[in-house]
Motif scaffolding. Structure first.
Motif, PDB file in Angstrom:
ATOM      1  N   GLU A   1       0.829  -1.208   0.000  1.00  0.00           N
ATOM      2  CA  GLU A   1       0.000   0.000   0.000  1.00  0.00           C
ATOM      3  C   GLU A   1       0.859   1.250   0.000  1.00  0.00           C
ATOM      4  O   GLU A   1       0.541   2.237  -0.700  1.00  0.00           O
ATOM      5  CB  GLU A   1      -0.916  -0.006   1.227  1.00  0.00           C
ATOM      6  N   THR A   2       1.926   1.243   0.762  1.00  0.00           N
ATOM      7  CA  THR A   2       2.826   2.402   0.829  1.00  0.00           C
ATOM      8  C   THR A   2       3.497   2.651  -0.509  1.00  0.00           C
ATOM      9  O   THR A   2       3.589   3.795  -0.975  1.00  0.00           O
ATOM     10  CB  THR A   2       3.893   2.177   1.920  1.00  0.00           C
ATOM     11  N   LEU A   3       3.965   1.587  -1.133  1.00  0.00           N
ATOM     12  CA  LEU A   3       4.617   1.731  -2.436  1.00  0.00           C
ATOM     13  C   LEU A   3       3.618   2.205  -3.498  1.00  0.00           C
ATOM     14  O   LEU A   3       3.963   3.020  -4.371  1.00  0.00           O
ATOM     15  CB  LEU A   3       5.241   0.394  -2.859  1.00  0.00           C
ATOM     16  N   ALA A   4       2.390   1.695  -3.422  1.00  0.00           N
ATOM     17  CA  ALA A   4       1.367   2.115  -4.381  1.00  0.00           C
ATOM     18  C   ALA A   4       1.045   3.590  -4.216  1.00  0.00           C
ATOM     19  O   ALA A   4       0.899   4.333  -5.208  1.00  0.00           O
ATOM     20  CB  ALA A   4       0.108   1.269  -4.195  1.00  0.00           C
ATOM     21  N   GLU A   5       0.930   4.032  -2.969  1.00  0.00           N
ATOM     22  CA  GLU A   5       0.657   5.456  -2.705  1.00  0.00           C
ATOM     23  C   GLU A   5       1.816   6.327  -3.178  1.00  0.00           C
ATOM     24  O   GLU A   5       1.610   7.398  -3.767  1.00  0.00           O
ATOM     25  CB  GLU A   5       0.413   5.671  -1.209  1.00  0.00           C
ATOM     26  N   SER A   6       3.037   5.849  -2.937  1.00  0.00           N
ATOM     27  CA  SER A   6       4.219   6.598  -3.365  1.00  0.00           C
ATOM     28  C   SER A   6       4.259   6.730  -4.886  1.00  0.00           C
ATOM     29  O   SER A   6       4.565   7.809  -5.420  1.00  0.00           O
ATOM     30  CB  SER A   6       5.477   5.908  -2.849  1.00  0.00           C
ATOM     31  N   ASN A   7       3.947   5.659  -5.590  1.00  0.00           N
ATOM     32  CA  ASN A   7       3.934   5.694  -7.061  1.00  0.00           C
ATOM     33  C   ASN A   7       2.854   6.641  -7.581  1.00  0.00           C
ATOM     34  O   ASN A   7       3.066   7.373  -8.560  1.00  0.00           O
ATOM     35  CB  ASN A   7       3.701   4.283  -7.616  1.00  0.00           C
ATOM     36  N   LYS A   8       1.703   6.628  -6.919  1.00  0.00           N
ATOM     37  CA  LYS A   8       0.606   7.498  -7.323  1.00  0.00           C
ATOM     38  C   LYS A   8       1.000   8.965  -7.158  1.00  0.00           C
ATOM     39  O   LYS A   8       0.753   9.799  -8.048  1.00  0.00           O
ATOM     40  CB  LYS A   8      -0.624   7.177  -6.485  1.00  0.00           C
TER      41      LYS A   8
ATOM     42  N   LYS B   1       8.868   7.091   1.555  1.00  0.00           N
ATOM     43  CA  LYS B   1      10.089   6.343   1.266  1.00  0.00           C
ATOM     44  C   LYS B   1      10.711   5.803   2.546  1.00  0.00           C
ATOM     45  O   LYS B   1      11.143   4.640   2.611  1.00  0.00           O
ATOM     46  CB  LYS B   1      11.083   7.231   0.530  1.00  0.00           C
ATOM     47  N   ASP B   2      10.739   6.656   3.582  1.00  0.00           N
ATOM     48  CA  ASP B   2      11.268   6.216   4.881  1.00  0.00           C
ATOM     49  C   ASP B   2      10.405   5.100   5.469  1.00  0.00           C
ATOM     50  O   ASP B   2      10.918   4.129   6.046  1.00  0.00           O
ATOM     51  CB  ASP B   2      11.319   7.397   5.853  1.00  0.00           C
ATOM     52  N   LYS B   3       9.082   5.251   5.299  1.00  0.00           N
ATOM     53  CA  LYS B   3       8.168   4.232   5.824  1.00  0.00           C
ATOM     54  C   LYS B   3       8.356   2.908   5.087  1.00  0.00           C
ATOM     55  O   LYS B   3       8.380   1.836   5.720  1.00  0.00           O
ATOM     56  CB  LYS B   3       6.730   4.721   5.670  1.00  0.00           C
ATOM     57  N   SER B   4       8.492   2.950   3.768  1.00  0.00           N
ATOM     58  CA  SER B   4       8.671   1.711   2.996  1.00  0.00           C
ATOM     59  C   SER B   4       9.991   1.032   3.336  1.00  0.00           C
ATOM     60  O   SER B   4      10.072  -0.198   3.367  1.00  0.00           O
ATOM     61  CB  SER B   4       8.585   2.005   1.499  1.00  0.00           C
ATOM     62  N   LYS B   5      11.009   1.833   3.619  1.00  0.00           N
ATOM     63  CA  LYS B   5      12.302   1.255   4.011  1.00  0.00           C
ATOM     64  C   LYS B   5      12.169   0.496   5.331  1.00  0.00           C
ATOM     65  O   LYS B   5      12.674  -0.620   5.483  1.00  0.00           O
ATOM     66  CB  LYS B   5      13.354   2.356   4.138  1.00  0.00           C
ATOM     67  N   ALA B   6      11.469   1.115   6.297  1.00  0.00           N
ATOM     68  CA  ALA B   6      11.280   0.470   7.601  1.00  0.00           C
ATOM     69  C   ALA B   6      10.425  -0.789   7.455  1.00  0.00           C
ATOM     70  O   ALA B   6      10.699  -1.818   8.089  1.00  0.00           O
ATOM     71  CB  ALA B   6      10.609   1.444   8.570  1.00  0.00           C
ATOM     72  N   LEU B   7       9.402  -0.706   6.597  1.00  0.00           N
ATOM     73  CA  LEU B   7       8.549  -1.882   6.379  1.00  0.00           C
ATOM     74  C   LEU B   7       9.311  -3.010   5.690  1.00  0.00           C
ATOM     75  O   LEU B   7       9.110  -4.191   5.992  1.00  0.00           O
ATOM     76  CB  LEU B   7       7.325  -1.492   5.552  1.00  0.00           C
TER      77      LEU B   7
END
Length: 424
Positions: free
Chosen positions: A49-56, A84-90
């Motif tokens: 979900e985080t990556l999808a939101e980031s791409n959007k 980006k920071d959140k996706s790295k932690a995830l």
């Protein structure tokens, strides 16, 4: 390795199977597996979900810059930085729990087949078949370690001088008999439809994990530390790993292979008269049969392997029996194992000479060995293997059971391979 989905959907079945093995803390480990998998899956969803939101947002930022709305674009850029920071932690959390899950699964043995009896040790194994006549050798019968010295065909002391205990030197007719057995076994296997292969005698770590020798039997394997390679304990390891990571077509199954290799086992902690002579070695020769099967056919294939080994022992005219191993004596990776034992008249004991096992999907899951089923979906194959046969104890049985006052007779079926019919 068991599949998490199978554990999730069949927890009680897994617990009942592990109880046959007397596997300690089964429920606690299964609960840890399910908890780790739940966290892993939830983390994967959050990451996706985080990556999808980031791409959007990235696409929106591009549009805002094009339209000249720089201030709005910069605000969104700041937000993508946070994502980006959140996706790295995830990602780090996902990797941690994926590794934890794998380590937990590596601790769990295969679930025994329903026919496997509950038991603690070899004393609880079931004799399911026996055949052959135990010869009457009289009071003068000698064990093989005395016979080989008498006829100078195997030298244990010389092997100890060169390498250490458990590394015999085969000499003269002893070496020729050894070679004859190897060729005979290979010929029988290829005639039965097994394709012969020659494989490396050292394997990498991935191969050891693939067939389940690592981490379960790490202390029993010889490790070449400089290159992080392992001397093979059986041809099963390199032969089965030929298919690691493969996606097969359904019409490629079954796959039946045979191979001869030396085998190397540390056999740490093995002492006493029961391991004397050829009874247990650090280096020995073995001819292996390996099958990759469609799950619907694997137990029929296992029965076929058992019948094939029976034919060989009949031709050698050695008295033998077949055991269905109990849960406590079944190997870590096996769902069902039949052991073959021949009777040593001189030692007055049964000697294990072969095992035939069905691992179901346990090895295939580790190996990522799959095939396209009739519905076009990827499905794990079943793997099987058997000794056909291990030479040391077969050789010991021949030497002891075929001894006469004139010398050691050679089984009739081996005479064309040996070129002689007696050792004297």
């Amino acid at each position: 390795m068991l599949q998490v989905q199978f554990i999730r959907e069949n927890k009680q079945t897994v617990l009942d199977g592990l109880a046959k093995r007397n596997f300690a803390n089964a429920e606690a480990i299964l609960d840890q597996v399910l908890e780790a998998d739940e966290t892993r899956r939830a983390t994967q969803v959050s990451l996706d979900e985080t990556l999808a939101e980031s791409n959007k947002l990235s696409k929106e930022i591009g549009g805002l810059f094009k339209s000249g709305e720089v201030q709005k674009a910069n605000i969104l850029k700041e937000k993508t930085g946070q994502l980006k920071d959140k996706s790295k932690a995830l990602t780090e959390k996902l990797n941690t729990f994926s590794e934890k899950l794998k380590e937990l699964l590596y601790q769990i043995p295969n679930v025994p087949h329903s026919s496997v009896p509950k038991g603690i040790s070899e004393e609880d194994n079931e004799v399911v078949f026996s055949e052959g006549v135990i010869p009457n050798l009289g009071d003068k019968a000698l064990p093989h370690w005395e016979l080989v010295k008498k006829y100078d065909i195997i030298d244990f002391d010389l092997g100890a001088k060169i390498s250490g205990a458990g590394f015999p030197v085969y000499k003269g007719k002893g070496a020729r008999l050894q070679r004859a057995l190897i060729n005979y076994f290979l010929d029988k296997n290829t005639a039965a439809g097994y394709k012969e292969v020659q494989v490396p005698h050292l394997v990498n770590e991935a191969s050891g994990f693939g067939t389940g020798q690592l981490p379960d039997k790490e202390g029993q394997m010889y490790h070449v530390t400089g290159d992080n390679l392992y001397l093979i304990p059986t041809a099963e390891v390199p032969v089965t790993n030929m298919f690691r990571g493969e996606l097969l077509k359904a019409n490629e199954l079954p796959i039946a292979l045979t191979g001869y290799t030396p085998c190397f086992r540390r056999e740490a902690g093995s002492y006493g008269a029961h391991v004397r002579g050829l009874n247990r070695l650090h280096q020995f020769d073995k001819v292996e049969i390996v099958r990759v099967e469609h799950p619907d056919n694997s137990y029929e294939a296992l029965n076929g392997m058992v019948e094939h080994i029976k034919v060989i022992l009949r031709e050698l005219k050695l008295p033998y029996r077949i055991l269905r191993l109990c849960g406590g004596d079944t190997g870590f990776t096996s769902a069902l194992t039949f052991d073959f034992e021949l009777y040593s008249t001189a030692q007055e004991r049964w000697l294990e000479i072969s095992s035939a096992s069905n691992f179901e999907t346990f090895q295939a899951n580790r190996l990522k060995l799959r095939f396209k089923n009739s519905e076009g979906k990827n499905q794990l194959a079943h793997t099987l293997n058997g000794s056909s046969l291990a030479l040391p104890r077969v050789l010991a049985g021949i030497i002891e059971n075929y001894q006469t006052e004139e010398g050691i007779r050679i089984p009739e079926v081996l005479v064309p391979y040996c070129g002689f019919d007696i050792i004297n």
